[in-house]
Structure formats: C-alpha cells, structure tokens
Design an enzyme around this catalytic site. Sequence first.
Site, PDB file in Angstrom:
ATOM      1  N   ARG A  64      15.903 -11.979  25.887  1.00  0.00           N
ATOM      2  CA  ARG A  64      15.089 -12.462  24.775  1.00  0.00           C
ATOM      3  C   ARG A  64      16.057 -12.783  23.395  1.00  0.00           C
ATOM      4  NH1 ARG A  64      10.671  -8.222  24.413  1.00  0.00           N
ATOM      5  NH2 ARG A  64      12.385  -6.876  24.760  1.00  0.00           N
ATOM      6  N   HIS A 102      18.327  -5.787  17.764  1.00  0.00           N
ATOM      7  CA  HIS A 102      16.916  -6.235  17.603  1.00  0.00           C
ATOM      8  C   HIS A 102      15.736  -5.226  17.690  1.00  0.00           C
ATOM      9  CE1 HIS A 102      15.511  -6.024  22.071  1.00  0.00           C
ATOM     10  NE2 HIS A 102      16.995  -5.946  22.112  1.00  0.00           N
ATOM     11  N   CYS A 142      13.729  -2.806  20.672  1.00  0.00           N
ATOM     12  CA  CYS A 142      14.801  -2.799  21.860  1.00  0.00           C
ATOM     13  C   CYS A 142      14.536  -1.487  22.760  1.00  0.00           C
ATOM     14  CB  CYS A 142      15.995  -2.300  21.003  1.00  0.00           C
ATOM     15  SG  CYS A 142      17.558  -2.204  22.323  1.00  0.00           S
TER      16      CYS A 142
END
Length: 211
Positions: free
Chosen positions: A46, A98, A101
């Site tokens: 993603r 990110h 995670c």
Amino acid sequence: MKKLQELIDNNARWAESVRAKDPGFFAKLASQQTPEYLWIGCSDARVPANEIVGLLPGELFVHRNVANVVLHTDLNCLSVIQYAVDVLKVKSILVTGHYGCGGVRTAMGTRQFGLIDGWLRSIRDLYHVHHGELSKLETEDARVDRMCELNVLQQVNSVAQTTIVQNAWHRGQELMIQGCIYGLSDGHWKTLGESIAGLQQIPEVNRYQPL
C-alpha cells in the site's frame, strides 16, 4: 487471483499510455539512471514509493523491506546504499515508514511468526526502551503509530552510522538523510523533522576515521 496474462495486458496498456504522452520516454529512461534520492521504505504493497512523491521511474532509487529496517549485517540494504551513494551520487536518503505498519505492530507483541521475528528484533528492543513513553498513550493504534515514528528515527541514525555514508561526508560529498512517514489513511507523506547531513551531527563514539 489475477492471472499473469492480465498483468501483462495491464503493462501493455500502461506502456502505450506513457508513449502517447512522451514518445521518447523509454529511450531516455534506458540510456541513464540519475536519481537524486534513495528511498528506504517498507515492503507494504500500500506504499508505492514513486507515486507517493510524484516522481517518474528513474527519479527515485528504491530499497524496501519489512518495516524499513537498516541493519549493519544486511548486505542487501548496504549494497543498495553503497551503489546509491558511491555510483549514483544521490543527494538525499529518504528513510520512510508508514503509520499502522504490520511489522512494527508484530514487533510490539509476543506472538511468534517465525523467521520474521529475528528480522524485527531491533524494533522489539526499541519498543522496550520506549515502553514507558508508549504506555501513556491511550490506544494500541496510537502506540503503534508512535513506534512507527521512533523506528524511522532509529533507522535514520543507522544509515548515518554506516561507513558508506560517513566516507561520502569525508570526501565532501553532499548527502542528507531524512526521516519521513506516510499515512495510509490520508495519503499524506511528511518529514519527522529528523535529518542528518554531516559527521558533526553524529555522536563522536559512532564516527569512523576516513580511509
């Protein structure tokens, strides 16, 4: 599951659309690779590096692994860093984590998953160091997100402590390491305010003498 032919057909349409916009794009791309940035990020599907920062193929050199970890025993990651710094002469290394995670979340738990447990050990150790701070946060998601930030900051320092990067600074090469994070829920990418651009920002005990 998508069949391989479907992916091949997708590629053909993509290549055709790129050529329609810029007939010489692939010829230029094949002739040289001159990225200014090395992206060290998570393998999470993603988090598409080029798309997030709006760069074309050839403009971003990319290394990805689970939880964007930089270990001094990982010859794969170190080889990428050396090629980017010594050959491509990138100006900036973007260590990008990110929020949410899965690797970080796993490292914070006690469940065994196999080989990945060893890979995530440095994050698990970091979690224990900051357990007091994290325990004050009200939700598990908040704790995970803060750990994602702390992990990025640790990896920035790991990159700066490689002989590859320090030798570049000894040579007078322009090179900055920056810690960044991406939000899956809103698509926003931001800096964490952590950047290292020279030996003077590294504790003396972690500095190497020039070759």
